[in-house]
Design a protein around this motif. Sequence first.
Motif, PDB file in Angstrom:
ATOM      1  N   GLN A 225       0.814  -1.202   0.000  1.00 25.54           N
ATOM      2  CA  GLN A 225       0.000   0.000   0.000  1.00 25.54           C
ATOM      3  C   GLN A 225       0.859   1.269   0.000  1.00 25.54           C
ATOM      4  O   GLN A 225       1.568   1.519  -0.956  1.00 25.54           O
ATOM      5  CB  GLN A 225      -0.975  -0.030   1.190  1.00 25.54           C
ATOM      6  N   ALA A 226       0.853   2.063   1.071  1.00 21.93           N
ATOM      7  CA  ALA A 226       1.574   3.338   1.083  1.00 21.93           C
ATOM      8  C   ALA A 226       3.085   3.155   0.982  1.00 21.93           C
ATOM      9  O   ALA A 226       3.800   4.068   0.554  1.00 21.93           O
ATOM     10  CB  ALA A 226       1.227   4.120   2.348  1.00 21.93           C
ATOM     11  N   ASP A 227       3.590   1.982   1.375  1.00 25.22           N
ATOM     12  CA  ASP A 227       5.030   1.721   1.284  1.00 25.22           C
ATOM     13  C   ASP A 227       5.477   1.375  -0.125  1.00 25.22           C
ATOM     14  O   ASP A 227       6.677   1.329  -0.414  1.00 25.22           O
ATOM     15  CB  ASP A 227       5.419   0.563   2.217  1.00 25.22           C
ATOM     16  N   ALA A 228       4.508   1.100  -1.010  1.00 25.39           N
ATOM     17  CA  ALA A 228       4.828   0.753  -2.397  1.00 25.39           C
ATOM     18  C   ALA A 228       5.066   2.031  -3.186  1.00 25.39           C
ATOM     19  O   ALA A 228       4.191   2.536  -3.897  1.00 25.39           O
ATOM     20  CB  ALA A 228       3.700  -0.070  -3.013  1.00 25.39           C
ATOM     21  N   THR A 229       6.259   2.597  -3.028  1.00 20.86           N
ATOM     22  CA  THR A 229       6.633   3.835  -3.707  1.00 20.86           C
ATOM     23  C   THR A 229       7.821   3.592  -4.623  1.00 20.86           C
ATOM     24  O   THR A 229       8.591   2.632  -4.447  1.00 20.86           O
ATOM     25  CB  THR A 229       7.021   4.927  -2.692  1.00 20.86           C
ATOM     26  N   ALA A 230       7.977   4.470  -5.593  1.00 19.44           N
ATOM     27  CA  ALA A 230       9.094   4.342  -6.529  1.00 19.44           C
ATOM     28  C   ALA A 230      10.430   4.417  -5.797  1.00 19.44           C
ATOM     29  O   ALA A 230      11.376   3.690  -6.131  1.00 19.44           O
ATOM     30  CB  ALA A 230       9.007   5.438  -7.590  1.00 19.44           C
ATOM     31  N   LYS A 231      10.526   5.261  -4.792  1.00 18.03           N
ATOM     32  CA  LYS A 231      11.771   5.393  -4.034  1.00 18.03           C
ATOM     33  C   LYS A 231      12.112   4.097  -3.317  1.00 18.03           C
ATOM     34  O   LYS A 231      13.249   3.609  -3.388  1.00 18.03           O
ATOM     35  CB  LYS A 231      11.647   6.535  -3.024  1.00 18.03           C
ATOM     36  N   ASN A 232      11.130   3.524  -2.593  1.00 18.08           N
ATOM     37  CA  ASN A 232      11.377   2.288  -1.841  1.00 18.08           C
ATOM     38  C   ASN A 232      11.729   1.124  -2.760  1.00 18.08           C
ATOM     39  O   ASN A 232      12.654   0.357  -2.501  1.00 18.08           O
ATOM     40  CB  ASN A 232      10.160   1.927  -1.001  1.00 18.08           C
ATOM     41  N   VAL A 233      10.949   0.976  -3.839  1.00 20.80           N
ATOM     42  CA  VAL A 233      11.140  -0.166  -4.734  1.00 20.80           C
ATOM     43  C   VAL A 233      12.468  -0.047  -5.475  1.00 20.80           C
ATOM     44  O   VAL A 233      13.216  -1.033  -5.599  1.00 20.80           O
ATOM     45  CB  VAL A 233       9.953  -0.286  -5.715  1.00 20.80           C
ATOM     46  N   SER A 234      12.800   1.143  -5.978  1.00 24.66           N
ATOM     47  CA  SER A 234      14.056   1.305  -6.716  1.00 24.66           C
ATOM     48  C   SER A 234      15.259   1.103  -5.806  1.00 24.66           C
ATOM     49  O   SER A 234      16.278   0.528  -6.228  1.00 24.66           O
ATOM     50  CB  SER A 234      14.111   2.685  -7.378  1.00 24.66           C
ATOM     51  N   THR A 235      15.167   1.555  -4.568  1.00 22.88           N
ATOM     52  CA  THR A 235      16.261   1.351  -3.606  1.00 22.88           C
ATOM     53  C   THR A 235      16.484  -0.132  -3.351  1.00 22.88           C
ATOM     54  O   THR A 235      17.629  -0.612  -3.330  1.00 22.88           O
ATOM     55  CB  THR A 235      15.957   2.060  -2.275  1.00 22.88           C
ATOM     56  N   GLU A 236      15.392  -0.880  -3.181  1.00 27.99           N
ATOM     57  CA  GLU A 236      15.512  -2.322  -2.942  1.00 27.99           C
ATOM     58  C   GLU A 236      16.018  -3.041  -4.188  1.00 27.99           C
ATOM     59  O   GLU A 236      16.838  -3.974  -4.080  1.00 27.99           O
ATOM     60  CB  GLU A 236      14.163  -2.885  -2.499  1.00 27.99           C
ATOM     61  N   LEU A 237      15.564  -2.643  -5.361  1.00 26.89           N
ATOM     62  CA  LEU A 237      16.057  -3.256  -6.595  1.00 26.89           C
ATOM     63  C   LEU A 237      17.568  -3.057  -6.720  1.00 26.89           C
ATOM     64  O   LEU A 237      18.303  -3.973  -7.110  1.00 26.89           O
ATOM     65  CB  LEU A 237      15.347  -2.658  -7.810  1.00 26.89           C
ATOM     66  N   ASN A 238      18.034  -1.859  -6.402  1.00 26.73           N
ATOM     67  CA  ASN A 238      19.466  -1.577  -6.459  1.00 26.73           C
ATOM     68  C   ASN A 238      20.231  -2.512  -5.518  1.00 26.73           C
ATOM     69  O   ASN A 238      21.307  -3.028  -5.862  1.00 26.73           O
ATOM     70  CB  ASN A 238      19.712  -0.120  -6.086  1.00 26.73           C
TER      71      ASN A 238
END
Length: 386
Positions: free
Chosen positions: A331-344
């Motif tokens: 939900q609210a944690d599903a952000t581009a910043k969070n996801v891209s950081t984890e992908l990196n």
Amino acid sequence: MPKQAAHNNTSSLMIVTGEASGDLHGAHVVREIKKIFPTIECYGIGGTQMQQVGVDIHTNVSELSVVGLAEVLKHYPRLRKILNKTKYSLKQKKPDLLILIDSPDFNLPLAKTAKQCGIKVLYYISPQIWAWRKNRIKLIQKYVDMMAVVFPFEEKFYLDANVPVEYVGHPLTKEAKATVEKNRLINSNELDPNKKLIGLFPGSRLSEIENNYPVLLDSAKTLLKQREDVQFITPVASTLSNDLIQKYISEAGIEVNTTSNNIYNVINACDAIAAASGTVTLQITLMQVPMLIIYKISPITYQIFKRIVKFSYAGIANVIAGKEISREFIQADATAKNVSTELNKLLSDERYIAEMINNMQKIKNELGNKDGSANTARLAADLINT
């Protein structure tokens, strides 16, 4: 192997699933059943996978592919019409067996109708009643002749409730293998072999695409600002059109390859994957590819789920492990910043990657190597023969 029924020439079964993964599982079960009953008539609700093994599809699975309370209410008149049509077919044709695959809100009413008509019911892949709406066990006790469950802990749950059950094994443990080498898929999709390949897996339902794909695409754009050595691919589920996926990609202004190739070939080719919660997260776990999980639904559905769902994780591998082996952004944690950081992190932190893959191997070992499709077909044959 169960003996072939004396009335084999007239044997019939209805099989019903409500999503793309169930279409695949149903196809494998039907293929195994036809080894026992070569001339059995099969019909029901499914997709291209079931159709390819000879199931007469009365309603396409894409018609049922909605998730969440708000989404179901929006489509309720259409869903109700399909349910009534399917009930009528049950009453008219009276098959020897009804096989239901997951999708409890649609399938449990069908089980009731089948029981009223004297039709035996085999339920394959249990609803997650151990996690929420546990009162549904009463309906299963009344209307289901046999549960074929795919996780070891589910068997004890049903035994404690005096429901006939067998742990048949998870079908994905037999299916989870690539059929082509990674380089071949890279080349056939005109991808760059020198760049990391990131999978963006938004789900198989229209509502999942609407809620999750924009986040995944924004995350990809954010990651591209941090590193240039990445490229992206999205598998298109059989319940969706490539045109729909391309529309989202075009609006995002980013280059993403799309494919309808075997899902395991796509997973195998990826260096990391961002996936919407669902069956695919277990497929990725079994293939042992670094992954993160996201999931967004309508705000009203989420608020209701928070009050009634009784488990800590969305991803089934995390549920089995009892801990977060793959990060979840809900939900609210599903952000581009969070996801891209984890992908990196999934591309660069070798210790983190190794620990995740080790935990995925443990899940794979725990699920074992039972043939879920063949075992379910055996249960089906037993019910037809008795």
